[in-house]
Design an enzyme around this catalytic site. Structure first.
Site, short mmCIF file in Angstrom:
data_model
loop_
_atom_site.label_atom_id
_atom_site.label_comp_id
_atom_site.label_asym_id
_atom_site.label_seq_id
_atom_site.Cartn_x
_atom_site.Cartn_y
_atom_site.Cartn_z
N TYR A 52 30.19 -8.46 -9.60
CA TYR A 52 30.13 -9.87 -9.18
C TYR A 52 29.74 -9.93 -7.71
O TYR A 52 30.33 -9.21 -6.89
CB TYR A 52 31.49 -10.55 -9.37
CG TYR A 52 31.42 -11.63 -10.41
CD1 TYR A 52 30.59 -12.74 -10.22
CD2 TYR A 52 32.15 -11.56 -11.60
CE1 TYR A 52 30.48 -13.73 -11.19
CE2 TYR A 52 32.04 -12.53 -12.56
CZ TYR A 52 31.21 -13.62 -12.36
OH TYR A 52 31.11 -14.59 -13.31
N GLU A 54 28.84 -13.24 -5.99
CA GLU A 54 28.55 -14.64 -5.63
C GLU A 54 28.36 -14.76 -4.12
O GLU A 54 29.09 -14.13 -3.35
CB GLU A 54 29.70 -15.55 -6.07
CG GLU A 54 29.63 -15.92 -7.53
CD GLU A 54 30.79 -16.80 -7.96
OE1 GLU A 54 31.63 -17.16 -7.11
OE2 GLU A 54 30.86 -17.12 -9.16
N ASP A 198 4.48 -23.80 -9.26
CA ASP A 198 5.10 -22.81 -10.15
C ASP A 198 4.02 -21.79 -10.51
O ASP A 198 3.18 -22.02 -11.37
CB ASP A 198 5.63 -23.55 -11.39
CG ASP A 198 6.23 -22.61 -12.42
OD1 ASP A 198 6.08 -21.38 -12.28
OD2 ASP A 198 6.83 -23.11 -13.39
N THR A 224 8.34 -16.79 -12.20
CA THR A 224 9.08 -15.78 -12.95
C THR A 224 8.64 -14.44 -12.36
O THR A 224 7.62 -14.36 -11.67
CB THR A 224 8.72 -15.79 -14.45
OG1 THR A 224 7.31 -15.69 -14.60
CG2 THR A 224 9.19 -17.07 -15.13
N LYS A 227 5.99 -11.70 -15.67
CA LYS A 227 4.67 -11.85 -16.31
C LYS A 227 3.69 -10.91 -15.59
O LYS A 227 3.89 -9.70 -15.64
CB LYS A 227 4.27 -13.32 -16.28
CG LYS A 227 5.27 -14.21 -17.06
CD LYS A 227 4.82 -15.63 -17.17
CE LYS A 227 5.73 -16.44 -18.05
NZ LYS A 227 6.89 -17.00 -17.33
N ARG A 233 12.87 -9.64 -16.42
CA ARG A 233 12.88 -11.04 -16.86
C ARG A 233 13.77 -11.85 -15.92
O ARG A 233 14.99 -11.73 -15.97
CB ARG A 233 13.44 -11.04 -18.28
CG ARG A 233 13.55 -12.34 -19.01
CD ARG A 233 13.63 -12.07 -20.49
NE ARG A 233 12.39 -11.41 -20.88
CZ ARG A 233 11.24 -12.04 -21.08
NH1 ARG A 233 11.17 -13.35 -20.96
NH2 ARG A 233 10.17 -11.37 -21.41
N1 PLP Z 1 7.21 -21.72 -15.51
C1 PLP Z 1 6.12 -21.33 -16.17
C2 PLP Z 1 4.78 -21.75 -15.68
C3 PLP Z 1 6.25 -20.52 -17.31
O1 PLP Z 1 5.16 -20.15 -17.98
C4 PLP Z 1 7.54 -20.14 -17.74
C5 PLP Z 1 7.75 -19.30 -18.93
O2 PLP Z 1 6.97 -19.16 -19.78
C6 PLP Z 1 8.64 -20.61 -17.01
C7 PLP Z 1 8.44 -21.39 -15.90
C8 PLP Z 1 10.04 -20.35 -17.48
O3 PLP Z 1 10.44 -19.06 -17.33
P1 PLP Z 1 11.75 -18.51 -18.11
O4 PLP Z 1 11.33 -18.29 -19.51
O5 PLP Z 1 12.09 -17.28 -17.33
O6 PLP Z 1 12.81 -19.57 -17.98
#
Ligand code: PLP
Length: 427
Positions: A52, A54, A198, A224, A227, A233
């Site tokens: 842990y 936090e 994002d 993320t 990918k 993950r």
């Molecule tokens: N943002 C985008 C553009 C994504 O393609 C994804 C997942 O496919 C996410 C956020 C969410 O990621 P997670 O599956 O780790 O929650």
């Protein structure tokens, strides 16, 4: 405590074995997936899962965090170095939680957000009604143009002026082209919105220098790590230089984000995953990663050209990144049928809506294909040509199980020439 997994839980062990074989023998063409290195795997499966921690390095709510601090600082510093960022939060458990934390750092429930429509390539967390983002906030959407299938920035600007969103979100899950980060920032500035980008899908390409970076333009960049970036993950939040637009002048978004992740959205960070992120970010800083990222894009271009050559329509005419959307419905095939047939042939893809789709998402008119995972296994342009031909053949012979089985055998032969993990080879 000393039992192996196979001894302690044969059912889970068997599933793990089958999954190992599946990953090894198939062609993983899901655009959002990749294969982490053995070093990342080791950190992700490590005893940091017991801890842990936090809080943040130097300011924890638990004792015994000295080594947690080491790995979290490594991950933060490497993330900042890799992306040229001023601030990094490496604790989000996932991309969705990174986005939730980013929004909550700057807006209140009920505020308006503007994101790319899911069926045009956006993501659930960009305002879809079934996601927290569409329930907690008032979602509005921009789309791609019908003629070019490229983001319609004029429409985005019009909607922003009309709806006055507090957050404008760029990025998506199925957009094969480059983004105009500067134009989005200008639109956000015009209406006083925070610009969140994002970059989940393209983070590895940005890290490898083969895709422009959103960091200098966006107030907040989320991603993320699993990918194209090829880490565990999880999620990550970054801020560039221009991030002092917090609610109070003396506060930076960085501080707001840290509070928003913990205690706002999450409790204890997954320290084994934070450690694995540190390893992956370290790998991405090495020169080989640039070569890898360039090969992902080169492979995608060749595969898209090959499919075009075989008579398929590629949404927007091609790709600038790691993925392409193939309009299979133009040939009378549903995306769901294509996914199934390719699955039987050992090629894993996912059905995907295409812009202005006439079919529902569970059937869809397209498939999304990506090259990051196969590029990790060492495949290059010649293999993409072969894979393109298999995809075309499998779709053509989609109702012929014998033909699909034959392709599956050929696929396994190719896959075996590009082995995955050493421990798997040793079995
Ligand atoms: N943002 C985008 C553009 C994504 O393609 C994804 C997942 O496919 C996410 C956020 C969410 O990621 P997670 O599956 O780790 O929650």
């Amino acid at each position: 405590m000393s039992l192996t997994l196979a001894q302690a839980d044969p059912d889970v062990a068997a599933a793990l074995d089958h999954e190992t074989l599946r990953q090894h023998e198939g062609l993983e063409m899901i655009a959002s997936e990749n294969f982490v290195s053995e070093a990342v795997l080791e950190a992700a499966g490590s005893i940091f899962t017991n801890k842990y921690a936090e809080g943040y390095p130097g300011r924890r709510y638990y004792g015994g965090c000295e080594f947690s601090d080491v790995v979290e600082n490594l991950a933060r510093d490497r993330a900042k170095q890799l992306f040229g960022a001023e601030h990094a939060n490496v604790q989000p458990h996932s991309g969705s939680q990174a986005n939730a934390s980013a929004y909550a750092a700057v807006i209140q429930p009920g505020d308006t957000i503007l994101g790319l429509d899911l069926s045009h390539g956006g993501h659930l967390t960009h305002g879809h009604k079934l996601s927290f983002s569409g329930k907690l906030y008032r979602p509005t959407f921009y789309t791609v143009r019908r003629d070019t299938e490229l983001i319609d920035y004029d429409q985005m600007e019009e909607i922003a002026e009309r709806e006055r969103p507090k957050v404008i979100i760029g990025g998506g899950s199925a957009y094969p082209r480059l983004w105009d980060f500067a134009r989005m920032r200008a639109i956000a500035d015009k209406v006083g919105a925070t610009y969140v980008f994002d970059m989940a899908h393209i983070a590895g390409l940005v890290a490898g220098g083969v895709h422009p970076s959103p960091i200098p333009h966006a107030h907040i960049t989320t991603t993320t790590t699993h990918k194209t970036l090829r880490g565990p993950r999880a999620g990550l939040i970054l801020c560039g230089k221009d991030y002092s637009v917090g609610p109070k002048p003396e506060q930076t978004i960085g501080k707001e984000i840290d509070r928003s992740v913990f205690p706002g959205q999450q409790g204890g960070p997954l320290m084994h995953i934070v450690a694995a992120k540190a390893v992956a970010l370290g790998e991405a800083l090495r020169p080989e990663f640039k070569t890898y990222a360039a090969q992902i894009v080169a492979n995608a271009k060749v595969l898209a050209a090959e499919l075009k050559e075989a008579g398929f329509r590629i949404v927007s005419g091609g790709t600038d990144n790691h993925l392409m959307l193939v309009d299979v419905f133009e040939k009378g095939i549903l995306g769901s049928e294509a996914e199934l047939a390719l699955g039987k042939a050992g090629i894993t893809v996912n059905k995907n809506t295409i812009p202005y789709d006439v079919n529902p998402p569970m059937k869809a008119s397209g498939i999304r294909i990506g090259t990051p995972a196969m590029t990790t296994r060492g495949m290059k342009e010649p293999e993409m040509v072969v894979i393109g031909a298999w995809i075309a053949k499998a779709l053509d012979r989609r109702n012929d199980d014998a033909a699909l089985e034959q392709i599956r055998k050929e696929v396994a032969e190719l896959a075996n020439r590009f082995p995955l993990y050493a421990w798997r080879r040793a079995q």
